[in-house]
Scaffold this active site. Structure first.
Site, PDB file in Angstrom:
ATOM      1  N   PRO A   1       0.784  -1.221   0.000  1.00 19.36           N
ATOM      2  CA  PRO A   1       0.000   0.000   0.000  1.00 19.36           C
ATOM      3  C   PRO A   1       0.825   1.284   0.000  1.00 19.36           C
ATOM      4  CG  PRO A   1      -0.060  -1.081   2.141  1.00 19.36           C
ATOM      5  CD  PRO A   1       0.789  -1.910   1.266  1.00 19.36           C
ATOM      6  N   GLU A   2       0.421   2.192  -0.841  1.00 18.45           N
ATOM      7  CA  GLU A   2       0.850   3.581  -0.714  1.00 18.45           C
ATOM      8  C   GLU A   2      -0.357   4.331  -0.157  1.00 18.45           C
ATOM      9  OE1 GLU A   2       3.091   5.139  -4.025  1.00 18.45           O
ATOM     10  OE2 GLU A   2       3.641   3.139  -4.663  1.00 18.45           O
TER      11      GLU A   2
END
Length: 272
Positions: free
Chosen positions: A2-3
């Site tokens: 995840p960003e």
DNA sequence: CTGAGCTCCTGGGAGC
DNA sequence: TGCTCCCAGGAGCTCA
């Protein structure tokens, strides 16, 4: 992994079951992630959820007894499930709710974080949150602020965009995408970037992150939202993961090169 | 202080 | 089908 958009999508997913809920019990199945999972978590009972919040790529679950700080690392995700569902491999923490649901924190690579802050400890004063730069989607971040922070730096702009003391939430995928959208080469150093270019970069960071959130984030390998659905922004990626394919603007071959220890994609013809 | 490089860990995909 | 090798979305640490 995840960003910022993927974390935001995850937060929105869990908020559907966590808002107004009480966490009856927390089961800790694997004690060590990047840091040990706070062992107190397993002793807590009936935590009333007060507020949910995202800061950078961290999720904060504020309760009447304290704050649970979560980070998904490279491979982590949260999964909302009925309470009849069994834990799977790498489900390290389980939050049992009073509304029939449970939330699994799954993290195969164990780069994530799950830390408890009782009411007398401020998570924002912790080493994880204290040094973070501005949130890109708020007015706390703009081109001028970016310019001030990078104009003395010799490091490549790509690495600087991923430095979370400069701006939070831009990871390896979005760094490539933002630079492509702004027409700036990832190889240039910070002190070569003009104020006008910083304005362009800030605009593209805000636009691309917001668009990705609206499409459920980017699923490259294993990201899925709390409902198990993948993100669809991967279809909008212009250069990331498209090495040796034609540039969507000019048709010349997209290059890939390791910058800052991670693969970076760019078009030499469109980015200067 | 800055910049470069290494590290934690597991799993999936490519290639043989 | 099965093995080995390489790579992966983060971020903190060390060293020069």
């Amino acid at each position: 992994m995840p960003e910022l958009p993927e974390v935001e999508v995850t937060l929105r997913g869990i908020s559907k079951v966590l808002t107004q809920a009480t966490i009856q019990q927390i089961i800790v199945s694997y004690p060590t992630l990047r840091e040990p999972i706070s062992t107190e978590l397993a002793t807590l009972k009936n935590l009333r959820v007060v507020k949910l919040e995202r800061r950078a790529k961290y999720i904060l679950i504020h309760t009447d007894q304290g704050v649970i700080l979560l980070h998904l690392g490279m491979s982590g995700h949260l999964r909302v499930a009925e309470q009849t569902e069994e834990a799977r491999k790498h489900d390290h923490v389980t939050f049992i709710l009073d509304n029939g649901f449970q939330i699994f924190f799954n993290d195969a690579r164990r780069f994530g974080l799950c830390v408890w802050f009782p009411l007398d400890q401020d998570p924002y004063e912790s080493s994880w949150l204290k040094k973070l730069g501005p949130e890109p989607l708020t007015d706390a971040f703009n081109g001028e602020i970016l310019f001030k922070k990078i104009t003395t730096r010799k490091t490549s702009i790509k690495v600087l965009l991923m430095d979370n003391t400069i701006v939070v939430g831009v990871g390896n995928i979005y760094a490539s995408e933002v630079l492509f959208a702004a027409g700036i080469s990832p190889l240039r150093s910070g002190n070569e970037i003009s104020l006008a270019e910083c304005n362009k970069l800030a605009t593209e960071i805000k636009r691309i992150l917001a668009e990705s959130i609206s499409q459920g984030g980017t699923t490259i390998r294993d990201f899925s939202g709390a409902d198990g659905k993948p993100g669809y922004f991967v279809q909008n990626l212009s250069v990331y993961g498209h090495g040796n394919e034609p540039c969507p603007h000019c048709g010349s071959m997209i290059k890939s090169k390791v910058i800052g220890g991670r693969n970076t994609y760019f078009c030499e013809h469109c980015q200067h």
